[in-house]
Design a protein around this motif. Structure first.
Motif, mmCIF file in Angstrom:
data_model
loop_
_atom_site.group_PDB
_atom_site.id
_atom_site.type_symbol
_atom_site.label_atom_id
_atom_site.label_comp_id
_atom_site.label_asym_id
_atom_site.label_seq_id
_atom_site.Cartn_x
_atom_site.Cartn_y
_atom_site.Cartn_z
ATOM 1 N N GLN A 196 -14.425 -82.387 20.416
ATOM 2 C CA GLN A 196 -12.980 -82.275 20.639
ATOM 3 C C GLN A 196 -12.339 -83.654 20.796
ATOM 4 O O GLN A 196 -11.289 -83.939 20.201
ATOM 5 N N ASN A 239 -6.517 -76.875 15.473
ATOM 6 C CA ASN A 239 -6.501 -77.436 16.820
ATOM 7 C C ASN A 239 -7.954 -77.690 17.242
ATOM 8 O O ASN A 239 -8.860 -77.589 16.420
ATOM 9 N N ARG A 240 -8.156 -78.013 18.503
ATOM 10 C CA ARG A 240 -9.501 -78.389 18.968
ATOM 11 C C ARG A 240 -10.157 -77.302 19.822
ATOM 12 O O ARG A 240 -10.994 -77.602 20.678
ATOM 13 N N THR A 241 -9.807 -76.060 19.558
ATOM 14 C CA THR A 241 -10.377 -74.966 20.336
ATOM 15 C C THR A 241 -11.846 -74.740 19.994
ATOM 16 O O THR A 241 -12.326 -75.108 18.930
ATOM 17 N N CYS A 260 -6.066 -69.867 15.797
ATOM 18 C CA CYS A 260 -5.591 -70.789 14.749
ATOM 19 C C CYS A 260 -4.125 -70.557 14.397
ATOM 20 O O CYS A 260 -3.720 -70.657 13.240
ATOM 21 N N ILE A 283 -3.709 -83.999 16.501
ATOM 22 C CA ILE A 283 -4.533 -84.181 15.304
ATOM 23 C C ILE A 283 -3.648 -84.677 14.167
ATOM 24 O O ILE A 283 -2.622 -84.072 13.865
ATOM 25 N N MET A 332 -0.578 -75.403 15.663
ATOM 26 C CA MET A 332 -1.091 -76.697 15.224
ATOM 27 C C MET A 332 -1.128 -77.673 16.396
ATOM 28 O O MET A 332 -0.172 -77.765 17.173
ATOM 29 N N ASP A 333 -2.226 -78.410 16.512
ATOM 30 C CA ASP A 333 -2.403 -79.395 17.570
ATOM 31 C C ASP A 333 -1.729 -80.699 17.152
ATOM 32 O O ASP A 333 -2.129 -81.356 16.191
ATOM 33 N N GLU A 334 -0.698 -81.090 17.879
ATOM 34 C CA GLU A 334 0.063 -82.290 17.527
ATOM 35 C C GLU A 334 -0.748 -83.564 17.699
ATOM 36 O O GLU A 334 -0.370 -84.616 17.158
#
Length: 461
Positions: free
Chosen positions: A307, A336-338, A401, A408, A404-406
């Motif tokens: 992660q 994202n980093r899940t 999913c 990344i 979106m992970d900002e």
């Protein structure tokens, strides 16, 4: 040897090893020496049989710049290495255990993987394979040995483009009709291309590439082929490169095009490179297994490291402009980093299975990435997490999913900037490789941006 089980590949292949290969397989017409560049492209030099012995006695002189060609096969004089320094040659040597036949060739051919060294005999750290070896050594230094297996998604396409110059699904040899159905796991879809898939399987066996099952995927003409788990991760990288190469070669033989492009079609699923990874200690025990269904603290620490390093390594997992088109909400592609258990919507999945087989599936990379560099980045993240005991947080449940992970960088220039500025990536990949990779890929991006696309003519002419 054709049983998919060949010796480890860490020493130099000798003339005796080559002669043993000839005794088992017969004389050859040509020997291909194989080099793998930054983009994962197989390059090399072909020697006639009467010159093949010299490869094993003298090695081969080749320019070091071949390891940092861009995707078009051009060296842009990266950091003054190219025309500025005279593009010097370095010595390369064949890798033990990598001499194999080329069953799809029209003549009697063999190939051997090459590795390059500096003038002082040390490994050239511009070679992706050597970069991976260095990261593997970091794990070995703390008494750990990784185990990995790669899975490739790819499209079988018609060799001819449509009237608008776009790729199109193939015509099924069994029906004579163009593929249109999205029949994931469909057996009928496998039946129609069984001749092609069978030859891929046979070629993999002949080359000692431990390919496993094939499945139809989520789009017309899309398939997945898996590799078996290996406790020599450098060898797993070799096999990933060779599998992708032989799939492409055999598809051409059958008058198809095999594409590992991350996103060939806007309205269809992309192609991923999923990597399963576990880690053993010096006694051969899986350190991710503590006898429970949840797995050990070191499993969670490894995921925490993955992660933490994902944003910095994104330029390796998604190496070109098209790579980022694969990412989007609700596509079974990580955004994202899940992490989570038995959940394909997360970036880092812990599959079902016995505690002894506990592992992480890394689902971020596209099939267009260089497997050596993908494996190196994954192992760097695992090492970083274990050493620093990073907590990954709670596992995700349900659909992970959507958002979106900002943090990344889902845009190539941003990802390259993040990679270049990362102290962690420099620790594992070395300053030279980080700078050369980032510069090569940024110049490749600039070259792409200078081209005028057909859409610009459609919209603005």
């Amino acid at each position: 040897m054709s049983d998919r089980e060949r010796p480890g590949r860490h020493g130099r292949a000798t003339l005796g090893e080559f002669n043993a290969f000839l005794a088992e397989n017969g004389e050859i017409d040509y020997l291909d020496t194989i080099f793998v560049d930054m983009c994962g492209t197989v390059r090399g030099k072909r020697f006639p049989s009467e010159e093949a012995e010299k490869v094993f006695t003298d090695g081969v002189q080749m320019p070091q710049s071949l390891y940092f060609f861009d995707v078009t096969g051009v060296n842009e004089d990266i950091l003054g290495m190219g025309f500025s320094d005279g593009d010097p040659d370095l010595q390369s040597h064949p890798v033990s255990g990598s001499i194999v036949p080329v069953p799809w060739a029209s003549m009697k051919q063999a190939q051997v993987l090459m590795t390059m060294e500096n003038d002082d005999g040390t490994p050239l750290m511009l070679e992706p394979r050597n970069v991976l070896s260095a990261v593997v050594k970091k794990l070995a230094d703390i008494g750990l040995r990784p185990i990995a297996a790669c899975e490739f998604e790819f499209y079988i396409l018609d060799k001819d483009l449509d009237r608008k110059g776009r790729p199109q699904a193939p015509i099924n040899p069994a029906t004579g009709l163009r593929e249109t159905a999205n029949e994931v796991y469909g057996i009928t879809e496998l039946d129609g291309f069984m001749g092609l898939l069978k030859e891929i399987d046979e070629a993999a066996a002949a080359q000692g590439v431990p390919a496993s099952g094939a499945t139809a995927e989520f789009a017309p003409g899309q398939y997945e082929i898996n590799l078996k788990h290996e406790n020599d991760v450098v060898r797993a990288g070799d096999h990933a490169i060779m599998l992708r190469h032989l799939i492409g070669a055999i598809a051409r033989k059958h008058n198809f095009l095999a594409s590992f492009m991350a996103k060939p079609f806007v309205d269809q699923t992309g192609n991923g490179l999923h990597v399963h990874c576990s880690v053993e200690d010096e006694n051969g025990r899986n350190i991710f297994d503590d006898g429970t269904d949840d797995g050990s603290d070191r499993l969670r620490h490894a995921i925490g490291g993955l992660q933490a390093t994902l944003p910095d390594a994104m330029a390796l997992f998604a190496p070109n402009l098209n790579s980022y088109r694969r990412f989007g909400p609700n596509l079974f592609v990580p955004v994202n980093r899940t992490w989570g258990y038995n959940n394909r919507s997360v970036a880092f999945r812990v599959p079902n299975g016995s505690p002894e087989s506990r592992r992480v599936e890394h689902r971020v990379s596209g099939a267009d990435a260089n497997p050596y560099l993908v494996l190196a980045a994954i192992l760097a993240g695992i090492h970083y997490g274990i050493v620093n005991e990073i907590d990954p947080g709670e596992p995700a449940e349900g659909n992970a999913c959507e958002i979106m992970d900002e943090a990344i960088p889902f845009y190539l220039p941003s990802a390259l900037k993040r990679f270049r500025n990362s102290d962690v990536m420099r620790e594992y990949f070395g300053d030279l490789y980080v700078d050369v990779y980032a510069e090569t890929k940024m110049l490749e991006y600039d070259k792409f941006q200078r081209a005028i696309s057909p859409l610009e003519y459609d919209w603005y002419l």
